[in-house]
Write a protein that holds these residues in place. Structure first.
Motif, PDB file in Angstrom:
ATOM      1  N   PRO A  42      15.889 -40.204  88.768  1.00 33.57           N
ATOM      2  CA  PRO A  42      16.649 -39.317  87.859  1.00 33.57           C
ATOM      3  C   PRO A  42      16.943 -37.946  88.442  1.00 33.57           C
ATOM      4  CG  PRO A  42      14.884 -40.425  86.671  1.00 33.57           C
ATOM      5  CD  PRO A  42      14.647 -40.678  88.122  1.00 33.57           C
ATOM      6  N   ALA A  43      16.367 -37.645  89.613  1.00 27.52           N
ATOM      7  CA  ALA A  43      16.672 -36.357  90.255  1.00 27.52           C
ATOM      8  C   ALA A  43      18.149 -36.235  90.599  1.00 27.52           C
ATOM      9  CB  ALA A  43      15.829 -36.183  91.517  1.00 27.52           C
ATOM     10  N   ILE A  44      18.890 -37.352  90.516  1.00 18.99           N
ATOM     11  CA  ILE A  44      20.337 -37.284  90.733  1.00 18.99           C
ATOM     12  C   ILE A  44      20.990 -36.342  89.727  1.00 18.99           C
ATOM     13  CG2 ILE A  44      20.935 -39.211  89.213  1.00 18.99           C
ATOM     14  CD1 ILE A  44      23.044 -40.046  91.232  1.00 18.99           C
ATOM     15  N   GLY A  45      20.294 -36.090  88.618  1.00 18.14           N
ATOM     16  CA  GLY A  45      20.828 -35.159  87.617  1.00 18.14           C
ATOM     17  C   GLY A  45      21.066 -33.768  88.167  1.00 18.14           C
ATOM     18  N   ILE A  46      20.346 -33.418  89.243  1.00 11.49           N
ATOM     19  CA  ILE A  46      20.554 -32.116  89.875  1.00 11.49           C
ATOM     20  C   ILE A  46      21.998 -31.966  90.345  1.00 11.49           C
ATOM     21  CG2 ILE A  46      19.892 -30.673  91.852  1.00 11.49           C
ATOM     22  CD1 ILE A  46      17.117 -31.866  91.665  1.00 11.49           C
ATOM     23  N   ALA A  47      22.631 -33.095  90.683  1.00 15.88           N
ATOM     24  CA  ALA A  47      23.981 -33.068  91.256  1.00 15.88           C
ATOM     25  C   ALA A  47      25.071 -32.940  90.199  1.00 15.88           C
ATOM     26  CB  ALA A  47      24.209 -34.327  92.091  1.00 15.88           C
ATOM     27  N   TRP A  48      24.723 -32.609  88.968  1.00 16.55           N
ATOM     28  CA  TRP A  48      25.738 -32.537  87.916  1.00 16.55           C
ATOM     29  C   TRP A  48      26.879 -31.570  88.243  1.00 16.55           C
ATOM     30  CZ3 TRP A  48      27.055 -28.140  85.278  1.00 16.55           C
ATOM     31  CH2 TRP A  48      26.186 -27.066  85.351  1.00 16.55           C
ATOM     32  N   PRO A  49      26.656 -30.453  88.988  1.00 12.92           N
ATOM     33  CA  PRO A  49      27.806 -29.584  89.282  1.00 12.92           C
ATOM     34  C   PRO A  49      28.896 -30.271  90.102  1.00 12.92           C
ATOM     35  CG  PRO A  49      25.745 -28.408  89.676  1.00 12.92           C
ATOM     36  CD  PRO A  49      25.399 -29.849  89.483  1.00 12.92           C
ATOM     37  N   LEU A  50      28.513 -31.306  90.870  1.00 12.56           N
ATOM     38  CA  LEU A  50      29.505 -32.025  91.664  1.00 12.56           C
ATOM     39  C   LEU A  50      30.305 -33.010  90.828  1.00 12.56           C
ATOM     40  CD1 LEU A  50      27.359 -32.894  94.832  1.00 12.56           C
ATOM     41  CD2 LEU A  50      28.942 -30.966  94.524  1.00 12.56           C
ATOM     42  N   LEU A  51      29.726 -33.428  89.699  1.00 12.47           N
ATOM     43  CA  LEU A  51      30.310 -34.520  88.927  1.00 12.47           C
ATOM     44  C   LEU A  51      30.982 -34.064  87.641  1.00 12.47           C
ATOM     45  CD1 LEU A  51      27.333 -37.018  89.321  1.00 12.47           C
ATOM     46  CD2 LEU A  51      29.431 -36.930  90.674  1.00 12.47           C
ATOM     47  N   TRP A  52      30.750 -32.823  87.241  1.00 10.08           N
ATOM     48  CA  TRP A  52      31.282 -32.395  85.944  1.00 10.08           C
ATOM     49  C   TRP A  52      31.710 -30.947  85.997  1.00 10.08           C
ATOM     50  CZ3 TRP A  52      33.206 -34.222  81.681  1.00 10.08           C
ATOM     51  CH2 TRP A  52      33.297 -33.433  80.542  1.00 10.08           C
ATOM     52  N   ASP A  53      32.956 -30.724  85.671  1.00 13.09           N
ATOM     53  CA  ASP A  53      33.473 -29.361  85.558  1.00 13.09           C
ATOM     54  C   ASP A  53      34.347 -29.273  84.312  1.00 13.09           C
ATOM     55  OD1 ASP A  53      33.892 -26.713  86.192  1.00 13.09           O
ATOM     56  OD2 ASP A  53      35.642 -27.140  87.454  1.00 13.09           O
TER      57      ASP A  53
END
Length: 572
Positions: A458-469
């Motif tokens: 679930p640490a992939i959640g850190i990458a939310w700035p790349l996936l959502w704007d």
């Protein structure tokens, strides 16, 4: 994981209490509860917050019925899961593969891991939004130390997300440190649930004594289920739609509202009990060393530790967002003779709504002949997506006591504290569930470095700035929820089958009226989840999605037919 001495002490306490009567049993149930509170901390996350926020914005109090009903179905299925697990003592993943169908077992585990990774994204996003907008507005924004405005640096987002990950990892890893870690983890999450419920309850109590108070009759009416709201706008939006003179334009806005309304309703249903929660419960029960003697405690735990906090917290959020936003224009939004005055914060989402209407007219999809009038501008303004910041800001005047910033401080502290407790507890539990799942794949106990490394997907959640704007970060929870609705039927159908598997349950298999009651309740819950899942698949993937579902069902049936001769041979 639980020590034998601890389990025997719990078993003895339970037997002694049951011999002394209902009051003593109730007290012991309260003292031994735990897994239900884990479920509560899991479901009271960013998904529930975002879904409740938009349920109130779009539907007002008329959609209050949805989440209690979804949670009621969820408690039925979680109760079935706990019954099977405690009756057999078997790990569900291996029991499903051996006694039911390995396609369902592996689908359940893989879907759980995927759900954890998808749901982690909005948790990080929402937690950052609270830090940015509520707790530390002086650090973030144009010209600030950490410029997170459009075109600015994402350094602040990565920094906050990294801190969130560090805190959640340390807390989660304590669970794998032995029975003391599990007890500490339980206490931390119980405290988080208490903060969540008390925060949002305080908001509604304050609203009741401010201004016009709360419309109790609307709240009571909103608790009555109304499935038509999946297919038509809520009644309170009718005056805004009826004010639009062009019938084709009116139909366009009606369809748009229904589409958004359905997304939020699907998301809210999926956020109540997600497929990852169905994985958490049985393994948390087994790690405690509970057996069939604890089945009554497990049902009590789910009813009190899961259902009640969830209904209170989500209901309060819906009531608050409904009172502040439903059918209302954002602060600073003005319908002037020469045009529309839109606050900069809402400029982009408002223009997106208007552009969508103009594109529909230009494409000929709707026979719209008139230009956008003030009625359409008003409904577009009412539909602009708010964020957690807007709700916290709107609550300032409720907490205002005299001059100064006391209202702002209290609103941010109460609302922001609830949101942070929601998101951090959910991230930690997603990590815990992933650790259970990875250990199950490798057939290892949920402890040590295998468990700790298994907590990290679930640490992939850190990458939310790349996936959502997007224009509102809370809306990411709705997107995640719609995809979560696609996965939930796998678990519901699987455990309904297990409850009727005599080879698995043996003498513990329900019989007579008990079996009929269980099957009736499970059939309703599984049917509702399946209908929501198919609706979500159709909305997001169309015919190709339905073809995939049909292929999956065919695979399950093919494997079942292939296994039947082998099972018959083995039994003979």
């Amino acid at each position: 994981m639980a020590s034998d001495n601890r389990v025997e002490a719990d078993r003895a306490a339970l037997a002694s209490a049951q011999a002394r009567g209902p009051v003593a049993t109730l007290k012991t149930y309260v003292s031994l509860s735990g897994p239900g509170w884990l479920q509560s901390a899991m479901t009271l996350g960013g998904g529930s917050l975002g879904s409740s926020l938009y349920l109130g914005i779009l539907g007002g109090a008329s959609l209050l019925w949805l989440q209690p009903l979804a949670m009621l179905f969820g408690v039925v299925m979680l109760g079935a899961i706990s019954y099977v697990t405690l009756s057999t003592g078997e790990r569900p993943f291996r029991a499903i593969n051996q006694h039911i169908n390995p396609v369902l077992g592996w689908s359940w585990l893989i879907a759980t891991l995927l759900a954890n990774m998808v749901w982690a994204l909005p948790q990080y996003s929402l937690c950052f939004a609270v830090c940015e907008q509520n707790f530390f507005p002086g650090l973030f924004g144009p010209g600030k130390v950490l410029d997170t405005s459009p075109g600015g640096s994402d350094a602040g987002k990565w920094l906050v997300s990294g801190l969130i990950f560090t805190v959640c990892t340390l807390v989660t890893w304590s669970y794998g440190s032995g029975s003391w870690g599990a007890r500490l983890y339980d206490r931390v999450l119980k405290a988080a649930v208490a903060v969540i419920v008390l925060s949002f309850f305080a908001v509604v109590v304050r609203m009741a004594f401010a201004g016009d108070g709360i419309n109790l009759s609307a709240i009571a009416a909103g608790l009555v289920p109304n499935p038509r709201q999946f297919f038509e706008p809520v009644e309170s939006l009718r005056p805004l739609l009826d004010a639009i003179s062009d019938p084709a334009a009116r139909q366009y806005w009606s369809d748009l509202i229904v589409s958004q309304q359905r997304d939020v309703m699907l998301s809210a249903g999926a956020a109540a009990v997600g497929i990852n929660m169905t994985f958490l419960l049985p393994y948390s029960l087994l790690n405690r060393g509970w057996g069939k003697e604890f089945r009554g405690l497990a049902i009590f735990d789910l009813s009190t530790g899961t259902f009640i906090p969830f209904v209170l917290a989500t209901g309060c959020i819906i009531i608050a967002s409904s009172a502040q936003f439903h059918t209302q224009l954002p602060d600073g939004f003005r319908l002037a003779e020469q045009g529309v005055e839109v606050p900069e914060r809402f400029q982009k989402p408002y223009e997106k709504l208007v552009a969508g209407r103009e594109a529909a007219a230009a494409s000929g999809e709707y026979a719209i002949e008139s230009p956008i009038d003030k009625a359409e501008q008003r409904i577009a303004g009412a539909l602009v997506r708010r964020d957690t910041f807007d709700l916290a800001s709107s609550l300032e005047r409720l907490f205002q006591a005299g001059e100064g910033s006391s209202g702002r401080f209290l609103a941010n502290a109460v609302f922001g504290g609830g949101v942070v407790a929601m998101t951090l507890s959910s991230i930690s539990l997603m990590m815990l569930i992933s650790g259970f799942a990875i250990c199950e794949v490798l057939d290892r106990p949920a402890s040590g470095w295998i468990f700790r490394l298994g907590c990290l997907p679930p640490a992939i959640g850190i990458a939310w700035p790349l996936l959502w704007d997007g224009d509102a970060r809370a809306w990411l929870t709705v997107i995640a929820g719609v995809y979560g609705a696609m996965l939930l039927p796998i678990a519901y159908v699987t455990f309904a089958v297990m409850m009727n598997q005599r080879k698995l349950l043996g003498d513990a298999a329900p019989t007579g009226a008990t079996r009929v009651t269980w099957n009736l309740l499970m059939a309703i819950a599984a049917t509702a989840a399946t209908a929501a899942g198919i609706s979500a698949v159709w909305k997001k993937a169309g015919v190709s999605g339905l073809i995939f579902v049909a292929a999956y069902i065919a695979l399950v049936i093919a494997v079942q037919l292939w296994r039947r001769p082998a099972n018959s041979t083995a039994e003979s």
